[in-house]
Design a protein around this motif. Structure first.
Motif, short mmCIF file in Angstrom:
data_model
loop_
_atom_site.label_atom_id
_atom_site.label_comp_id
_atom_site.label_asym_id
_atom_site.label_seq_id
_atom_site.Cartn_x
_atom_site.Cartn_y
_atom_site.Cartn_z
N THR A 70 0.88 -1.16 0.00
CA THR A 70 0.18 -0.09 -0.16
C THR A 70 0.83 1.36 -0.01
OG1 THR A 70 -1.63 -1.13 1.21
CG2 THR A 70 -1.66 1.04 1.38
N LEU A 71 0.51 2.02 -0.87
CA LEU A 71 1.49 3.44 -0.84
C LEU A 71 1.13 4.06 0.32
CD1 LEU A 71 0.33 4.72 -4.48
CD2 LEU A 71 2.25 3.56 -3.71
N VAL A 72 2.14 4.74 0.82
CA VAL A 72 2.23 5.55 1.86
C VAL A 72 2.08 7.02 1.62
CG1 VAL A 72 3.30 6.47 4.03
CG2 VAL A 72 3.63 4.25 3.21
N VAL A 73 0.93 7.74 2.13
CA VAL A 73 0.81 9.08 1.63
C VAL A 73 0.98 10.06 2.61
CG1 VAL A 73 -1.21 10.64 1.06
CG2 VAL A 73 -1.16 8.37 0.29
N LYS A 74 1.96 11.33 2.32
CA LYS A 74 2.12 12.23 3.19
C LYS A 74 1.61 13.56 2.67
CE LYS A 74 4.37 9.93 6.11
NZ LYS A 74 4.10 9.89 7.87
N VAL A 75 1.31 14.50 3.71
CA VAL A 75 0.97 15.67 3.05
C VAL A 75 1.89 16.70 3.13
CG1 VAL A 75 -0.99 17.50 3.35
CG2 VAL A 75 -1.37 14.99 3.53
N LEU A 76 2.26 17.77 2.40
CA LEU A 76 3.06 18.85 2.78
C LEU A 76 2.25 19.90 3.31
CD1 LEU A 76 5.80 20.46 2.44
CD2 LEU A 76 4.89 21.06 0.26
N HIS A 77 2.55 20.56 4.60
CA HIS A 77 1.54 21.39 5.27
C HIS A 77 2.21 22.79 5.11
CE1 HIS A 77 -0.59 18.21 7.07
NE2 HIS A 77 0.34 17.52 7.35
N SER A 78 1.36 23.77 5.06
CA SER A 78 1.74 25.23 5.12
C SER A 78 2.70 25.52 6.31
CB SER A 78 0.71 26.10 4.59
OG SER A 78 1.16 27.44 4.82
N PRO A 79 3.72 26.37 5.97
CA PRO A 79 4.51 26.85 7.43
C PRO A 79 3.90 28.26 7.36
CG PRO A 79 5.50 27.29 5.17
CD PRO A 79 4.57 26.44 4.79
N TYR A 80 3.19 28.77 6.58
CA TYR A 80 2.58 30.19 6.81
C TYR A 80 1.25 30.16 7.18
CZ TYR A 80 6.84 31.03 4.55
OH TYR A 80 8.17 31.15 4.23
N ALA A 81 0.59 31.15 8.01
CA ALA A 81 -0.59 31.29 8.17
C ALA A 81 -1.65 31.69 7.02
CB ALA A 81 -0.82 32.16 9.41
N PHE A 82 -1.08 32.59 6.10
CA PHE A 82 -1.86 32.99 5.06
C PHE A 82 -0.96 33.34 3.98
CE2 PHE A 82 -5.56 36.28 4.22
CZ PHE A 82 -6.16 35.40 3.18
N ALA A 83 -1.07 32.64 3.04
CA ALA A 83 -0.39 32.89 1.86
C ALA A 83 -0.80 32.30 0.59
CB ALA A 83 1.14 32.19 1.99
N GLU A 84 -0.36 32.86 -0.65
CA GLU A 84 -0.79 32.20 -2.03
C GLU A 84 0.45 31.51 -2.33
OE1 GLU A 84 -2.98 34.71 -4.29
OE2 GLU A 84 -2.63 33.80 -6.12
N ALA B 77 -3.04 22.29 3.75
CA ALA B 77 -2.27 21.32 2.99
C ALA B 77 -2.15 21.92 1.52
CB ALA B 77 -3.37 20.04 2.40
N VAL B 78 -0.60 21.73 1.23
CA VAL B 78 -0.22 22.24 0.01
C VAL B 78 0.00 21.35 -1.17
CG1 VAL B 78 2.07 23.46 -0.72
CG2 VAL B 78 1.26 24.08 1.42
N ALA B 79 0.48 20.04 -0.66
CA ALA B 79 0.87 19.07 -1.68
C ALA B 79 0.55 17.61 -1.12
CB ALA B 79 2.15 19.21 -2.07
N ILE B 80 0.15 16.60 -1.86
CA ILE B 80 0.14 15.38 -1.33
C ILE B 80 1.09 14.34 -2.07
CG2 ILE B 80 -1.53 13.32 -1.40
CD1 ILE B 80 -3.78 15.31 -2.14
N ILE B 81 1.79 13.64 -1.38
CA ILE B 81 2.83 12.89 -1.75
C ILE B 81 2.51 11.30 -1.46
CG2 ILE B 81 5.28 12.43 -1.67
CD1 ILE B 81 4.39 15.51 -0.20
N ALA B 82 2.87 10.64 -2.63
CA ALA B 82 2.48 9.20 -2.32
C ALA B 82 3.54 8.19 -3.04
CB ALA B 82 1.17 8.63 -3.07
N ALA B 83 4.22 7.62 -2.13
CA ALA B 83 5.54 6.76 -2.34
C ALA B 83 5.44 5.33 -1.70
CB ALA B 83 6.69 7.30 -1.75
N VAL B 84 6.34 4.54 -2.10
CA VAL B 84 6.24 3.24 -1.63
C VAL B 84 6.28 2.92 -0.32
CG1 VAL B 84 6.89 2.15 -4.01
CG2 VAL B 84 8.80 2.76 -2.37
#
Ligand code: FES
Ligand code: FES
Lengths: 761, 151
Positions: free
Chosen positions: A35-49, A106-113
């Motif tokens: 099963t792939l392991v998913v990780k989420v890259l989280h924002s370091p900023y409170a408000f940003a684009e 959430a900024v990005a979703i990463i899935a890897a082995v």
């Protein structure tokens, strides 16, 4: 009263041994190999684009399966609140958005082995942000120069009083009578403003979800959730796929406390599987659970109470402000619940009002947590009432007895609703006796230099959501004469599966061990909105009772047919059917066997649904005895008494633990639990090192006593219990501290430094 | 790397990464009773015995356990079930997620402390958090268990 065989018995939970001895029954235990392991890259900023996001390097890493950014997800907004459709929460979310609105978004979703590869890939993602000024203080959110949600496609299903440009998520107002005019007639008026903090649910099993595609190409989601059917519907919208393509299975749940009434991780794994066709899992660690999910809504509540000389409360006026955080899930409803529950309790009034707003800020969103607004309102209302009692020189227990709503009376704000059951008066009298009120109130100085003080509060909750949530249940008669009870609710550990089986067993005149309880799998379970709003025992419970009655009638009808008599002519005792003259008999086992063979037979299935026009409140009178150290401001809760009216007590053992657990969670909220943010909006309390939940040493003795009432609309007279139990400690403890050392702390939690500083001034 | 341990009374050879913690190794090898509730050694959910001492498996590097005796709840099933029954009769396992770690600590305490006082019991068990039960029911079960009474 009829004696009951199953209802009222303190039997152990059906799944007790499996969960206690560590059997593989929770979400993560069911993950399949590869099963792939998913990780989420989280924002370091409170408000940003996000101006640019470069994933090329990360994608090249061997073992990385997919990396998704805001460009790769559907552009349809949704809410993660697990509520019946159409949800009263705004559709202000995307799976991944170009704008990030709190530290942890959430900024990005990463899935890897595997996990290592996923984390390595995460580090290789480059993001350029344009940073905005965040809105961090909810009291300045309205009309702040920064607007948390500027997007044009934000959507609400109906008018909840949203004013996007002013950061207002929802506006709420209930008003009966003329507040100002009635206040003028009052001899005594008290007023105070309170702050209740964000609290973390802190369930031991963090958020997690695992999914795969089945042989039909459907998405199977296994998730630790309280709301399987809402998860299915929300995922369908978020992923833009038909609901029929999704199956949600809920295994055992390691606690929820409302947190798992909100989707936290399901869409991340689901979109990975949908895009790659491969199984995927995501387990949030404790830090992510604390900082990237939801917490209790922090609120500011200003209360005005007016009374006449005799101590009759004439006016209840509450103005509130709720910190919704970055997304509006549960904001309008927790805020509304705060008002509704506060205005039920005292009905001798001539005017009552609750109004105010929930606002957007750049912090983790508020969500559902046991008590759901009523906890916040109870602290404010009951603290003010204690103040009023003092001003009138009245005993706090007496002023309550004079003013509480009693069985058979109507709500002041909803005159057509009659309170079907209550023993709150007896709860107060009993609690007073058990804590030794007359001997100890208000304080006793100890030789050690410490002071003991007594305080109290009463509270209500509801049982299910009136006119909205409808649950269904199904019972199958199996070939050996046993039953399968199919429900769609979630047992988070409370024992609801067992309790529902107790209802069914009572109707079918058998024992709980004759039941297989299956919950929940959206492919096979009957619909249930899920376990929240204290609804399972009451709403699903009624559905189960109806299903059992339906099945019982079918068993008797079928038995009569086989015995060639009329249904009225037989008696069924749960095992055997007899004709009235006892000439002919037929066992249930025999019946069950015979109907599954041959022409003209049918399997017997009972069904039932229930949606309630009322939400009967359970009640608690809570009494705290605290010991305050005058030198340091430290508080110990030495004794707590909770006297509970939850209607019929279906399972006294399980109910008692519910109360004890809730009281302890309430003590945590009263004294130290606090979700705190740094100056830039980063969560500081992101582990159990900084976020203190009560441990074994923090608990004094707690007495739990029941004063059962009989709720006419409930299953065998039962009401709810799950949430009401958390509501009294903050107000009762604050009161006890005041009585001990004469200081009023109006901002939760009541830490030693707040007491100490107040004593100095 | 390869380490040899005595896992639940049986010889077992485990292949582990140098930076792997025991909780993760054990789950990888199918000892799924190991639960984790924190990543800061605060909750006690991951408690196993190493050479009969209750230990937080989330913070012990597997690589250091060459030759050690490791016991999980799977290895003391009968004893654990006996206590679990008492716990269940109090209704004092709710979600049950904390229970395996808690039970391992209770069983170790029973071996280690002779006639413990209430305060000693609380002290021994204090590192095992539980968010559901409020602890009192667990304590009732522990007292019953130590008195040798069974439901
Ligand atoms: S996981 Fe919390 S102490 Fe090990
Ligand atoms: S039973 Fe749920 S954490 Fe202890």
């Amino acid at each position: 009263m009829i004696t009951m065989k199953s209802v009222g018995q303190g039997i152990p939970k059906m799944d007790a041994l499996a969960i206690a001895t560590g059997k593989p029954v929770y979400t993560q235990d069911l993950v399949m190999p590869n099963t792939l392991v998913v990780k989420v890259l989280h924002s370091p900023y409170a408000f940003a684009e996000i101006k640019a996001i470069d994933t090329r390097k990360a994608k090249k890493l061997s073992g990385v399966e997919c990396i998704l950014t805001y460009e790769d997800v559907p552009k349809v907004r949704f809410t993660v609140a697990g509520q019946s459709y159409p949800e009263p929460s705004p559709y202000d979310r995307l799976i991944l958005d170009k704008v990030v609105r709190y530290v942890g978004d959430a900024v990005a979703i990463i899935a890897a082995v595997d996990e290592k590869t996923a984390l390595r890939a995460m580090k290789l993602i480059k993001v350029d942000y344009e940073i905005f000024e965040p809105v961090l203080d909810f009291e300045t959110a309205m009309g702040h120069a920064s607007i948390v949600h500027r997007e044009q496609d934000l959507y609400t299903n109906f008018d909840i009083g949203m004013e996007q440009a002013k950061n207002i998520i929802a506006t709420h107002k209930v008003e009966v009578g003329n507040i100002e005019a009635e206040l003028k007639k009052c001899t005594v008026i008290v007023e105070e403003t309170y702050y209740t903090q964000a609290q973390a649910q802190g369930m031991m099993e963090t958020y997690r979800s695992f999914n795969y595609l089945d042989h039909m190409g459907r998405l199977v989601v296994i998730s630790s959730t309280q709301i399987p059917f809402h998860v299915r519907r929300t995922l369908a919208r978020a992923l833009q796929i038909p609901e029929s393509k999704i199956r949600v299975i809920k295994p055992r749940i390691g606690g929820g406390f409302g947190g798992k009434q909100t989707l936290a991780v399901e869409f991340f794994t689901a979109i990975v599987t949908w895009k790659t066709g491969k199984p995927a899992q995501l387990v949030y660690d404790r830090t992510e659970t604390f900082s990237c999910t939801s917490s209790r809504h922090a609120m500011r509540l200003k209360v005005r109470l007016g009374a006449d000389q005799a101590g009759v409360i004439k006016v209840v006026d509450i103005e509130g402000l709720s910190d919704g955080g970055a997304y509006g899930e549960h904001s309008s409803t927790t805020f509304g619940a705060a008002g509704e529950k506060a205005l039920i309790l005292y009905n001798k009034t001539t005017a009552a009002r609750f109004f105010g707003h929930a606002v957007y800020t750049n912090k983790m969103p508020g969500g559902a947590l046991r008590g759901y607004g009523a906890t916040q309102a109870t602290f404010a209302l009951e603290s003010t009432l204690n103040k009023l009692a003092e001003k009138l020189h009245m005993d706090p227990t007496k002023i309550r007895l004079k003013n509480i709503i009693n069985e058979g009376e109507n709500y002041f704000t909803k005159p057509d609703v009659i309170l079907g059951s209550s023993t709150l008066d007896r709860c107060i009298i009993k609690g007073k006796e058990l804590i030794g009120w007359n001997e100890k109130y208000p304080r006793k100085d100890l030789e050690s230099g410490k002071v003991r003080g007594l305080g109290m509060a009463v509270t209500v909750q509801g049982s299910g959501i009136a006119y909205i949530d409808t649950a269904a249940a199904e019972i199958h008669l199996n070939s050996e004469g046993s039953y399968t009870l199919m429900i769609g609710s979630t047992d988070m550990g409370t024992g609801s599966d067992t309790i529902l089986a107790q209802f069914a067993a009572e109707v079918l005149e058998t024992t709980v061990d004759k039941f297989i309880v299956y919950a929940a799998d959206t492919d096979v379970s009957p619909y249930d909105p899920g376990s929240y709003a204290s609804s399972t025992t009451y709403v699903t419970g009624m559905a189960v009772v109806r299903a059992a009655q339906d099945l019982k009638a079918k068993i008797i009808a079928k038995g009569a047919k086989l015995l060639e008599v009329l249904p009225e002519q037989i008696e069924f005792d749960g095992t055997v059917m007899k004709t009235l003259n006892s000439e002919k008999t037929l066992t249930l086992k025999k019946l069950a066997e015979s109907i599954l063979v041959g022409p003209g037979h049918e399997q017997l299935v009972g069904t039932g649904s229930y949606g309630s026009p009322v939400s009967p409140p359970p009640f608690i009178a809570g009494f705290a005895e605290v010991e305050v150290d005058k030198g340091t401001g430290k508080v110990d809760v030495v004794h707590y008494v909770a006297v509970v009216d939850c209607g019929t007590v279906v399972n006294p053992k399980l109910a008692k633990i519910q109360v004890e657990g809730g009281i302890v969670q309430g003590i945590g909220m009263a004294l130290y639990e606090d979700v705190r943010y740094g100056p830039k909006g980063k969560l500081q309390t992101n582990s159990f090192m900084q976020y203190k939940i009560p441990c074994r040493k923090d608990i004094g003795s707690i007495d739990v006593v029941f004063e059962p009432s009989y709720e006419p609309t409930g299953p065998f007279g039962a009401k709810s219990i799950g949430e009401v139990v958390i509501n009294t400690p903050p107000a009762a403890i604050a009161h006890a501290i005041y009585n001990a050392v004469g200081v009023t702390v109006t901002k939760l939690p009541i830490t030693p430094e707040k007491i100490f500083m107040a004593m100095k001034h | 790397m390869q380490i040899d341990v005595i896992m639940n009374q049986k010889q077992l050879s485990l292949s582990v990464a140098a930076d792997e913690f025991l909780a993760d190794t054990l789950r990888r090898y199918g000892f799924l009773s190991i639960r984790k509730g924190c990543n800061t050694t605060c909750c006690g959910l991951c408690t196993v015995w190493i050479d009969d001492k209750p230990t937080l498996s989330c913070s012990v590097l597997s690589a250091r356990l060459q030759g050690k005796r490791i016991t999980t709840i799977e290895g003391v099933e009968q004893e654990a079930t006996e206590f679990a029954k008492i716990l269940a009769s109090e209704g004092a396992e709710q979600c049950g997620f904390c229970s395996p770690g808690f039970i391992m600590t209770v069983l170790a305490m029973k071996r280690e402390l002779v006639h413990p006082t209430e305060a000693e019991i609380i002290h021994y068990l204090t590192g095992n958090l539980c968010r559901c039960t409020g602890y009192l029911g667990q304590m009732r079960a522990v007292r019953t268990y130590l008195r040798g009474m069974h439901p």
